[in-house]
Scaffold this motif. Structure first.
Motif, PDB file in Angstrom:
ATOM      1  N   ALA A 209      12.025   0.694 -16.765  1.00  0.00           N
ATOM      2  CA  ALA A 209      10.589   0.392 -16.759  1.00  0.00           C
ATOM      3  C   ALA A 209       9.922   0.826 -18.058  1.00  0.00           C
ATOM      4  O   ALA A 209      10.287   1.836 -18.644  1.00  0.00           O
ATOM      5  CB  ALA A 209       9.923   1.099 -15.582  1.00  0.00           C
ATOM      6  N   LEU A 210       8.961   0.032 -18.497  1.00  0.00           N
ATOM      7  CA  LEU A 210       8.081   0.360 -19.630  1.00  0.00           C
ATOM      8  C   LEU A 210       8.826   0.549 -20.939  1.00  0.00           C
ATOM      9  O   LEU A 210       8.256   1.044 -21.907  1.00  0.00           O
ATOM     10  CB  LEU A 210       7.259   1.632 -19.338  1.00  0.00           C
ATOM     11  CG  LEU A 210       6.419   1.655 -18.065  1.00  0.00           C
ATOM     12  CD1 LEU A 210       5.699   2.992 -17.935  1.00  0.00           C
ATOM     13  CD2 LEU A 210       5.397   0.525 -18.063  1.00  0.00           C
ATOM     14  N   LEU A 211      10.096   0.119 -20.985  1.00  0.00           N
ATOM     15  CA  LEU A 211      10.891   0.340 -22.197  1.00  0.00           C
ATOM     16  C   LEU A 211      10.196  -0.295 -23.403  1.00  0.00           C
ATOM     17  O   LEU A 211       9.878  -1.480 -23.389  1.00  0.00           O
ATOM     18  CB  LEU A 211      12.287  -0.267 -22.017  1.00  0.00           C
ATOM     19  CG  LEU A 211      13.274   0.025 -23.138  1.00  0.00           C
ATOM     20  CD1 LEU A 211      13.561   1.520 -23.226  1.00  0.00           C
ATOM     21  CD2 LEU A 211      14.574  -0.730 -22.920  1.00  0.00           C
ATOM     22  N   GLY A 212       9.949   0.496 -24.441  1.00  0.00           N
ATOM     23  CA  GLY A 212       9.329  -0.023 -25.654  1.00  0.00           C
ATOM     24  C   GLY A 212       7.832  -0.228 -25.550  1.00  0.00           C
ATOM     25  O   GLY A 212       7.177  -0.583 -26.522  1.00  0.00           O
ATOM     26  N   ARG A 213       7.266  -0.017 -24.360  1.00  0.00           N
ATOM     27  CA  ARG A 213       5.823  -0.199 -24.177  1.00  0.00           C
ATOM     28  C   ARG A 213       5.064   0.938 -24.864  1.00  0.00           C
ATOM     29  O   ARG A 213       5.495   2.091 -24.819  1.00  0.00           O
ATOM     30  CB  ARG A 213       5.506  -0.212 -22.668  1.00  0.00           C
ATOM     31  CG  ARG A 213       4.063  -0.481 -22.309  1.00  0.00           C
ATOM     32  CD  ARG A 213       3.786  -1.939 -21.973  1.00  0.00           C
ATOM     33  NE  ARG A 213       4.578  -2.416 -20.834  1.00  0.00           N
ATOM     34  CZ  ARG A 213       4.112  -2.413 -19.580  1.00  0.00           C
ATOM     35  NH1 ARG A 213       2.923  -1.931 -19.314  1.00  0.00           N
ATOM     36  NH2 ARG A 213       4.864  -2.897 -18.618  1.00  0.00           N
ATOM     37  N   ALA A 214       3.927   0.606 -25.509  1.00  0.00           N
ATOM     38  CA  ALA A 214       3.129   1.623 -26.203  1.00  0.00           C
ATOM     39  C   ALA A 214       2.591   2.649 -25.203  1.00  0.00           C
ATOM     40  O   ALA A 214       2.491   2.369 -24.008  1.00  0.00           O
ATOM     41  CB  ALA A 214       1.972   0.952 -26.933  1.00  0.00           C
ATOM     42  N   GLY A 215       2.240   3.817 -25.712  1.00  0.00           N
ATOM     43  CA  GLY A 215       1.658   4.864 -24.851  1.00  0.00           C
ATOM     44  C   GLY A 215       2.730   5.685 -24.177  1.00  0.00           C
ATOM     45  O   GLY A 215       3.932   5.490 -24.406  1.00  0.00           O
TER      46      GLY A 215
END
Ligand code: KG4
Ligand code: ZN
Length: 365
Positions: A209-215
């Motif tokens: 999940a959220l891999l590479g997503r900012a924050g």
């Protein structure tokens, strides 16, 4: 630190399924002595229900809180007359339980004329690594427990800035729910860690999940759903062991990936200054999680501190220390301080990006 003499504080913790009491001494030079720390676990009372039953928890706290406080004083070899302060968890948590410890603390404060610290349970976890290590402020904190999963900048007493939080489940909640799907007993985190021993974490691919997503926010609901589905298909001991290992590795990996982002942002703002990374809360007891985070921290020039296992899960020593630090700054709470079921550490961040919306299940602070 403004006081000249040490503070000797009785701490009380009743926000979930542990009734805990402790005596901590905080010296003017910031040294900390844990004189005692006792915990009465209610695990056996809740186990048949597969989770914490609030009314059972509150009743069990009422039954033992007085005895636990007496036991903490006895183990510290002091009496009520030797205390210089009282600290009790005032939230967040199950309100019936919180009220038991907080009311007991208020009664001691009133009867003995002692200052009261109504402590945020999360602030207790935030200072827990300071109980056994020389850890000055400021530090970057990953707080991972059954109800919370947050990255916080801790600048000092009561000064917390939230950098990220979970948008659905907490990491401990994910451990517990997946463990339940695997038929493991409550609480699931330690049971899943045990089952995962020697397992092949690569046998079952799980979503990242959220891999590479900012924050630096977290999300565990996709992993939970995928793992629960796989749990229905595994049967042999080796399949179960490998799935547990895959789940543990996936949770550790997400925690590390998101913490690495927070470390990079934190380091960029603090060039040339000491960089400290701390992990605390029940999930910090997990060895795979600790090892993965230690690796990430060291690779980025951060020191790494995790509390001893007994101070990762709920305890009253961390509440006593958080209270002592507040009292040392002259922060005394009134005797009508309320029990607060929800109480974010960084109020501003919580208001700007609420993770709990009425009618929706989500993180509690
Ligand atoms: O901090 P804590 O005792 O209570 C809360 O404030 O929530 O954390 C309890 C959580 C539970 O979800 C439990 O399953 C998890 O911490 N936990 C673990 C381990 N020990 C406790 N999770 C994974 N591995 C462990 N060894
Ligand atoms: Zn806790």
């Amino acid at each position: 630190m403004t006081t000249a003499a040490p503070l000797t504080v009785l701490g009380l913790e009743t926000s979930c399924d542990e009734t805990a009491a402790a005596v901590v001494r905080l010296w003017p030079d910031d040294r900390v002595d844990v004189l005692s720390s006792v915990v009465a676990s209610q695990i056996a009372a809740h186990a048949p229900y597969g989770g914490v039953v609030p009314e059972i928890a509150a009743r069990a706290h009422v039954e033992v809180i007085g005895a636990m406080a007496a036991q903490a004083l006895e183990a510290a070899r002091i009496g009520y007359g030797d205390l210089t302060g009282v600290a009790a968890t005032a939230g967040p948590g199950l309100v019936g339980g919180v009220m038991v410890g907080l009311s007991f603390g208020k009664a001691v404060a009133l009867a003995r004329g002692l200052p009261l610290a109504a402590v945020n349970h999360l602030e207790g976890h935030a200072v827990s690594a300071r109980l056994a290590a020389d850890l000055p402020y400021p530090f970057l904190l990953l707080l991972v427990s059954g109800g919370h999963c947050q990255l916080l900048e801790v600048a000092g007493v009561g000064a917390h800035k939230r950098l990220g939080t979970t948008i659905d489940d907490a990491a401990g909640e994910a451990f517990d729910k997946i463990a339940k799907a695997l038929g493991l007993p409550y609480p699931g985190g330690p049971a899943l860690e045990k089952l995962a021993q020697g397992g092949d974490a690569d046998r079952y691919p799980l979503p990242r999940a959220l891999l590479g997503r900012a924050g630096c926010d977290f999300s565990f609901s996709g992993l939970k759903t995928a793992a629960a589905r796989l749990a229905d298909t595994v049967s042999t001991p080796s399949e179960r062991r490998d799935l547990a290992a895959a789940v543990q590795a996936a949770i550790a990996r997400q925690l590390a990936e998101r913490a690495e982002r927070a470390m990079d942002a934190y380091a960029a703002r603090r060039a040339g200054q000491a960089l400290r990374f701390v992990v605390a809360g029940g999930v910090a007891a997990n060895r795979a999680v600790r090892a993965r985070l230690e690796h990430s921290a060291q690779a980025r020039g951060f020191s790494f501190t995790a509390p001893p296992l007994a101070y990762c899960t709920d305890n009253a020593a961390m509440i006593a220390l958080a209270g002592a630090e507040r009292l040392a700054q002259g922060l005394i709470d009134p005797l009508d301080a309320p029990a607060r079921p929800r109480w974010p550490l960084d109020q501003a961040a919580a208001l700007a990006a609420p993770t709990h919306v009425a009618g929706r299940k989500g993180a509690k602070a």
